[in-house]
Scaffold this motif. Structure first.
Motif, short mmCIF file in Angstrom:
data_model
loop_
_atom_site.label_atom_id
_atom_site.label_comp_id
_atom_site.label_asym_id
_atom_site.label_seq_id
_atom_site.Cartn_x
_atom_site.Cartn_y
_atom_site.Cartn_z
N ASP A 287 -1.45 -2.39 17.22
CA ASP A 287 -0.70 -2.16 16.91
C ASP A 287 0.60 -2.70 15.79
N GLN A 288 -0.32 -4.02 15.72
CA GLN A 288 0.75 -4.97 14.14
C GLN A 288 -0.25 -3.96 12.90
N LEU A 289 -1.53 -4.69 13.75
CA LEU A 289 -2.28 -4.24 11.67
C LEU A 289 -2.03 -2.44 11.96
N SER A 290 -2.05 -1.45 13.53
CA SER A 290 -1.89 -0.74 12.38
C SER A 290 -0.79 -0.39 11.82
N ALA A 291 0.32 -0.45 12.31
CA ALA A 291 1.25 -0.74 11.73
C ALA A 291 1.16 -0.67 9.91
N LEU A 292 0.64 -2.21 9.68
CA LEU A 292 -0.25 -2.44 8.61
C LEU A 292 -0.31 -0.94 7.59
N GLU A 293 -1.77 -0.57 8.81
CA GLU A 293 -2.74 -0.13 7.69
C GLU A 293 -2.23 1.32 7.52
N SER A 294 -0.77 2.23 8.65
CA SER A 294 -0.15 3.31 8.33
C SER A 294 0.59 2.96 7.03
N ALA A 295 1.41 1.74 6.94
CA ALA A 295 1.91 1.59 6.05
C ALA A 295 1.26 1.51 4.46
N TRP A 296 0.31 0.92 4.84
CA TRP A 296 -0.53 1.30 3.18
C TRP A 296 -1.23 2.48 2.91
N ARG A 297 -1.28 3.35 4.05
CA ARG A 297 -1.88 4.64 3.67
C ARG A 297 -0.78 5.31 3.25
N ALA A 298 0.46 5.23 3.42
CA ALA A 298 1.79 6.37 3.09
C ALA A 298 1.94 5.48 2.12
N ALA A 299 1.46 4.48 1.33
CA ALA A 299 1.81 3.77 -0.04
C ALA A 299 0.49 5.16 -0.92
N LEU A 300 -0.48 5.21 -0.49
CA LEU A 300 -1.76 5.50 -1.21
C LEU A 300 -1.56 7.24 -1.72
N LEU A 301 -1.10 7.74 -0.43
CA LEU A 301 -0.92 9.12 -0.45
C LEU A 301 -0.23 9.63 -1.71
N ALA A 302 1.33 8.46 -1.38
CA ALA A 302 2.45 8.64 -2.13
C ALA A 302 1.97 7.99 -4.32
N LYS A 303 1.37 7.66 -3.51
CA LYS A 303 0.89 7.06 -5.16
C LYS A 303 1.50 6.01 -6.00
N ASP A 304 2.07 5.43 -4.91
CA ASP A 304 3.37 4.35 -4.63
C ASP A 304 2.64 2.91 -5.36
N GLU A 305 2.44 2.32 -6.48
CA GLU A 305 1.87 1.12 -6.92
C GLU A 305 3.01 -0.07 -6.26
N THR A 306 3.55 0.75 -6.29
CA THR A 306 4.79 -0.72 -6.05
C THR A 306 4.86 -1.44 -4.76
N ALA A 307 4.93 -0.14 -3.70
CA ALA A 307 4.75 -0.12 -2.35
C ALA A 307 3.25 -1.09 -2.07
N LEU A 308 1.91 -0.73 -2.75
CA LEU A 308 1.18 -0.78 -2.70
C LEU A 308 0.80 -2.33 -3.18
N ARG A 309 1.47 -3.26 -4.43
CA ARG A 309 1.59 -4.05 -4.83
C ARG A 309 1.87 -4.90 -3.56
N GLU A 310 3.12 -4.48 -2.86
CA GLU A 310 3.39 -5.31 -2.40
C GLU A 310 2.46 -6.18 -0.86
N LEU A 311 2.38 -4.57 -0.10
CA LEU A 311 0.95 -4.38 0.71
C LEU A 311 -0.14 -5.52 0.29
N ILE A 312 -0.82 -5.70 -1.01
CA ILE A 312 -2.03 -6.28 -1.47
C ILE A 312 -1.69 -7.50 -2.15
#
Length: 133
Positions: free
Chosen positions: A7-32
């Motif tokens: 569940d925890q990993l799914s939430a992290l992967e979901s956040a990454w997917r959302a940032a990816l689809l939005a092309k939100d570089e700031t959010a991606l750099r917070e996750l990566i």
């Protein structure tokens, strides 16, 4: 405990997917993590190793059509989580339509009060043509 890790990993992967689809570089750099590497072998047999900046540059040139994932397993020890992810994506990149199914191993590390992915290993799942019905 394994279900809560998934569940925890799914939430992290979901956040990454959302940032990816939005092309939100700031959010991606917070996750990566800044030391991130994407490693694996392309379906052609060519090895790949891409750092965070190269990955972000490639993302800017992509049109993401679809990204789906399913975390199928998770393990964790202290400040490290490792997820096995079955994923499919469809992108347009450099005038090509790329549709792939992959098995990912994502390694997340705790960085302060948040989790960041530091490694992603990609294993491409070959498409099966002429499969029995």
């Amino acid at each position: 405990m394994a279900a809560s890790l998934v569940d925890q990993l799914s939430a992290l992967e979901s956040a990454w997917r959302a940032a990816l689809l939005a092309k939100d570089e700031t959010a991606l750099r917070e996750l990566i993590h800044p030391d991130f590497k994407l490693v694996g072998v392309r379906p052609t047999g060519e090895p790949i190793s891409v750092d965070l900046d190269a990955w972000v540059r490639a993302l800017a040139a992509m049109e993401i059509v679809a990204v789906e994932f399913n975390v199928i397993e998770g393990v964790g020890t202290g400040d490290t989580l490792i997820g096995t992810v079955d994923a499919c994506w469809k992108v347009r990149f450099m005038h090509q339509c790329i549709e792939e199914r992959v098995l990912l191993t994502d390694v997340w590390v705790r960085a302060g009060d948040r989790w960041q992915v530091i490694r992603r290993h990609t294993s491409f799942v070959p498409s099966v043509s002429g499969a029995d019905s």
